[in-house]
Enzyme design. Structure first.
Site: not given
Ligand code: PPE
Length: 307
Positions: A159
């Site tokens: 990330k």
């Molecule tokens: N894919 C991506 C590209 C992504 O950024 C997130 C989280 C996910 C999948 C889901 O991952 P998880 O949160 O572990 O279930 N995106 C984060 C950032 C959003 C933002 O706009 O900043 C979030 O959901 O916190």
């Protein structure tokens, strides 16, 4: 709408007032995207605020930093404690939590190794990410003309700040086309994920989600959804998903910390299922919200009480 301010931001080990948490404009991160971050939520429960998935989020942050060689000068336990303290110091009932590790100010030039590794933890109150009605009614999405990063280019399992240029292109294009969010295909044309969410597709009673090899982030909400689905006896198949499966799906939902569990109503203007939240989505959603708000027992150990 700007970020609603909290009182303090944890900054390199100290709590500083929100408005004083600043860095120099020549910090490495600003020029080259050299950051690792997490998005975590704390929810209000009858026993007080509780952080959802604290351990897996902190673990993923350390893994991101390992992948991009940005050693965090704290232990996982210290960061977990700092997160809990930040939520507590800011007196939140519920909030979004943003830990960010970055290369700071010393030298410029792509090589980050001579720049200090710094860290902040910020918290603020953040409601429904994809709009107030999205959780119930679902969202309209479009397949992006942008592709997710190819394998061996940007590390999608990490990330990393720099990866989010791709996500920005996807979400801006989606909004321009009148959608709430975009679905991105990977370099081979298989479904990958949303700009900030993982995706699940239900067809003929089976649940499909792309595997890690399709350039996705290894989502923690994705893992929670798989756990709940399997407990309920659904078969979750991690396999490559062709684009056209989106168009014939009975149900589609997104998972993410910010997006929580959000149904998809249309894809490229085509109605998903009967156009309202499907039964499996609703079942998983209501289970999810019941657990994270402490309405039913936390039988999977997802929550950490703040106090
Ligand atoms: N894919 C991506 C590209 C992504 O950024 C997130 C989280 C996910 C999948 C889901 O991952 P998880 O949160 O572990 O279930 N995106 C984060 C950032 C959003 C933002 O706009 O900043 C979030 O959901 O916190």
């Amino acid at each position: 709408m700007s970020i609603p301010k909290s009182e303090f931001i944890w900054f390199n080990g100290n709590f500083v007032p929100w408005d004083e948490a600043k860095i120099h404009v020549l910090s490495h991160v600003l020029h080259y995207g050299s950051s690792a971050f997490e998005g975590i939520r704390a929810y209000q429960t009858p026993k007080g605020p509780a952080v959802l998935g604290l351990e897996p989020h902190v673990k993923r942050l350390f893994r991101t930093c390992k992948i991009i060689t940005m050693p965090i000068p704290y232990s996982q336990e210290e960061i977990s404690q700092a997160i809990l303290q930040t939520v507590s110091r800011n007196n939140h009932d519920s909030c979004y939590i943003r830990p960010l590790v970055f290369r700071g100010y010393n030298m410029l030039g792509v090589n980050p190794l001579n720049c200090p590794v710094e860290m902040i933890i910020a918290t603020w109150e953040w409601g429904a990410y994809l709009g107030a009605e999205a959780i119930e009614k679902g969202v309209d999405v479009g397949v992006s003309s942008w592709r997710r990063m190819a394998p061996d280019t940007h590390p999608s399992m990490a990330k990393v700040g720099g990866n989010y240029v791709n996500s920005q292109l996807v979400v801006m294009e989606a909004k321009r086309h009148g959608y709430v969010e975009g679905i991105v295909l990977d370099i081979y044309g298989y479904v990958s994920e949303g700009s900030g969410e993982n995706i699940f597709i239900i067809l003929d009673g089976k649940v499909y989600t792309p595997p890690l090899g399709n350039s996705i982030l290894s989502g923690i909400t994705r893992a929670f959804a798989i756990t709940m689905l399997e407990e309920k006896g659904y078969k979750v198949v991690e396999q490559q998903i062709p684009r056209e499966m989106l168009y014939i799906a009975d149900e589609i939902f997104f998972t993410g910390t910010a997006a929580e569990i959000t149904p998809v109503k249309t894809v490229d203007g085509l109605t998903v299922g009967n156009g309202s939240r499907g039964p499996i989505t609703e079942q998983i959603q209501s289970e999810f919200f019941a657990i994270i708000t402490g309405q039913v027992a936390d039988r999977f150990g997802w929550l950490t009480l703040v106090k």
